[in-house]
Structures are given as structure tokens and as C-alpha cells.
Motif scaffolding. Sequence first.
Motif, PDB file in Angstrom:
ATOM      1  N   VAL A  42     109.113  95.221 -25.356  1.00  0.00           N
ATOM      2  CA  VAL A  42     109.349  93.774 -25.508  1.00  0.00           C
ATOM      3  C   VAL A  42     108.858  93.052 -24.251  1.00  0.00           C
ATOM      4  N   LEU A  43     109.189  93.602 -23.092  1.00  0.00           N
ATOM      5  CA  LEU A  43     108.780  92.965 -21.825  1.00  0.00           C
ATOM      6  C   LEU A  43     107.263  93.034 -21.651  1.00  0.00           C
ATOM      7  N   SER A  44     106.673  94.189 -21.949  1.00  0.00           N
ATOM      8  CA  SER A  44     105.230  94.296 -21.707  1.00  0.00           C
ATOM      9  C   SER A  44     104.413  93.491 -22.712  1.00  0.00           C
ATOM     10  N   HIS A  45     104.981  93.217 -23.896  1.00  0.00           N
ATOM     11  CA  HIS A  45     104.292  92.352 -24.867  1.00  0.00           C
ATOM     12  C   HIS A  45     104.617  90.882 -24.616  1.00  0.00           C
ATOM     13  N   GLY A  46     105.487  90.613 -23.657  1.00  0.00           N
ATOM     14  CA  GLY A  46     105.861  89.230 -23.353  1.00  0.00           C
ATOM     15  C   GLY A  46     106.588  88.549 -24.500  1.00  0.00           C
ATOM     16  N   LEU A  47     107.322  89.337 -25.297  1.00  0.00           N
ATOM     17  CA  LEU A  47     108.028  88.750 -26.444  1.00  0.00           C
ATOM     18  C   LEU A  47     109.306  88.048 -25.998  1.00  0.00           C
ATOM     19  N   SER A  48     109.664  86.999 -26.717  1.00  0.00           N
ATOM     20  CA  SER A  48     110.938  86.344 -26.458  1.00  0.00           C
ATOM     21  C   SER A  48     112.034  87.202 -27.100  1.00  0.00           C
ATOM     22  N   LYS A  49     113.207  87.234 -26.456  1.00  0.00           N
ATOM     23  CA  LYS A  49     114.301  88.043 -27.009  1.00  0.00           C
ATOM     24  C   LYS A  49     114.826  87.448 -28.318  1.00  0.00           C
ATOM     25  N   ASP A  50     114.409  86.197 -28.597  1.00  0.00           N
ATOM     26  CA  ASP A  50     114.837  85.571 -29.854  1.00  0.00           C
ATOM     27  C   ASP A  50     113.918  85.916 -31.022  1.00  0.00           C
ATOM     28  N   ASP A  51     112.762  86.506 -30.709  1.00  0.00           N
ATOM     29  CA  ASP A  51     111.809  86.820 -31.772  1.00  0.00           C
ATOM     30  C   ASP A  51     112.186  88.156 -32.418  1.00  0.00           C
ATOM     31  N   ILE A  52     113.277  88.112 -33.153  1.00  0.00           N
ATOM     32  CA  ILE A  52     113.862  89.352 -33.678  1.00  0.00           C
ATOM     33  C   ILE A  52     112.915  90.083 -34.627  1.00  0.00           C
ATOM     34  N   GLN A  53     112.201  89.299 -35.430  1.00  0.00           N
ATOM     35  CA  GLN A  53     111.278  89.921 -36.390  1.00  0.00           C
ATOM     36  C   GLN A  53     110.217  90.764 -35.665  1.00  0.00           C
ATOM     37  N   ALA A  54     109.634  90.195 -34.608  1.00  0.00           N
ATOM     38  CA  ALA A  54     108.592  90.915 -33.861  1.00  0.00           C
ATOM     39  C   ALA A  54     109.195  92.138 -33.148  1.00  0.00           C
ATOM     40  N   ILE A  55     110.404  92.000 -32.648  1.00  0.00           N
ATOM     41  CA  ILE A  55     111.039  93.119 -31.934  1.00  0.00           C
ATOM     42  C   ILE A  55     111.334  94.270 -32.909  1.00  0.00           C
ATOM     43  N   VAL A  56     111.828  93.909 -34.091  1.00  0.00           N
ATOM     44  CA  VAL A  56     112.127  94.932 -35.089  1.00  0.00           C
ATOM     45  C   VAL A  56     110.836  95.631 -35.533  1.00  0.00           C
ATOM     46  N   GLU A  57     109.775  94.852 -35.662  1.00  0.00           N
ATOM     47  CA  GLU A  57     108.474  95.412 -36.048  1.00  0.00           C
ATOM     48  C   GLU A  57     108.018  96.446 -35.012  1.00  0.00           C
TER      49      GLU A  57
END
Length: 219
Positions: A42-57
Motif C-alpha cells: 500500500v505504501l509503495s503504491h502510494g495508495l490512500s488507506k481509504d481506497d479499500i477496493q484497491a487495497i483488497v485487490e
Amino acid sequence: MNIAIDGPASSGKSTIAKKLAKEFGLTYLDTGAMYRSLTYLVLSHGLSKDDIQAIVELAKTTPCEFKKGEEGQEVWLNGENVTLAIRGPEVTANVSEISAIPEVRQVLVDQQRAYIGRGRVIMDGRDIGTVVMPNADVKIFLTASAKERAKRRFKENQEKGLPADYEAIYQQILERDYYDSHREHSPLKKAEDAVSIDTSTIGIDQVLDKIRQIIHEKG
Ligand code: DC
């Protein structure tokens, strides 16, 4: 035989689990490393912690792999050895939040349960005896005072060449304890049928002796 080991950060879970795995010929699964690996992604992709869909993916498409290395178990992600990186301060500071997302837990718990089918596993984490393996033959809940755990983590970090500031480590342990125990889904909790062992004042050998005795009684 399946063994569940739960407890707060730095209570000695992985050290004990690895030794028991070797002694009893069990597969060891470090579930904390799975939450840490996802946090690293998540950190290395620069994802927001609110982007649950992307994190689950990410959790579904990039599961971490465990490999046997010269210095013990290694954690790999997409062909990259992340064994040390997932123990760094950035991942440690963010992992509680990522692991509190219910959708994330669902995916990782499913991946963890896939190991149970193979039989003879030992897992350590926060919800192993309560959620992941409620039917484990042996359940242990390891505890130790926050000060003692901070001392251990400080020493461990020094040995690994990771940042080692005792006060910062102590504060982070208190924060993670609070967060891991108060989250809504699968908080850190002793299973009713788990045996508690306080490791504050006893050494690894004594902890192992106690667990051997419990295994023997169940056996
Ligand atoms: O055991 P550890 O410190 O490597 O775990 C990292 C984080 O992952 C911890 O703060 C809480 C979370 N975790 C969890 O929620 N459930 C598990 N089974 C294992 C770890």
C-alpha cells in the motif's frame, strides 16, 4: 496437530512459534508478516488507506510468499525479498490501520485458512485462536509487560541494523496494543480456551517447557 499462538506486539510469538515448528515438524505461518507485506505494498503504491477496493485487490493479486532462507524464513513479494523492509518503522507505524480494515481481514484470513487444510500448522498473530483456527488443538496467549517488550524490540532492531530508539519503540508498542485491542473486527483477544503465559520474567526455554507440557497433556 494445529497450534495457535496469539498475543500483543513483541511478546515473543514468532520466536516461540519457529522453535515449536522445528521441534514438532509443523509448518509455520507468520500472519503478522502477511499484514505487514500488504501494508508495504500500500505504501509503495502510494495508495490512500481509504481506497479499500484497491487495497483488497492488492491483497488478492499479490499475496506474500514464504521461502526458506539461510537465516530463516524469508518473505517475498513479486520477486522482491521484503523480509527486512516489512519490519521497518514506516510499515510498523501503518500496519495496525491496514489490518483493521474488515475487507482486508476477510481476504487474508481466507489465505491463512488455506494452510490449515494441509494439516500440522502453527500460526501466530492476534486472532488465530479466536477466528482463523478456532478448532486448533493447542491455543497459547503470550503476554509480557509493554516495557519488557519494548526492551526486546530495541535489542532486536539493534541486532538487525534497524532504527532503535527505545522511547519511540515503547510509545509505538503502546499505540499498537491499543489499536489492535480496540478495533471493531477481530481485535486482539485471548480465546476462552487458550492458555495464557506471561513471558515478562521467564526465558524462552521456560516458555517452551510450559508449551511442551500443554502439548503433551493434549496429546
Ligand atoms: O505480529 P506483528 O507485529 O508482525 O503484526 C503486525 C500487525 O498486524 C499488528 O499490529 C496487528 C496485525 N495483525 C493482525 O491484525 N492479525 C494477525 N493475525 C496478525 C497481525
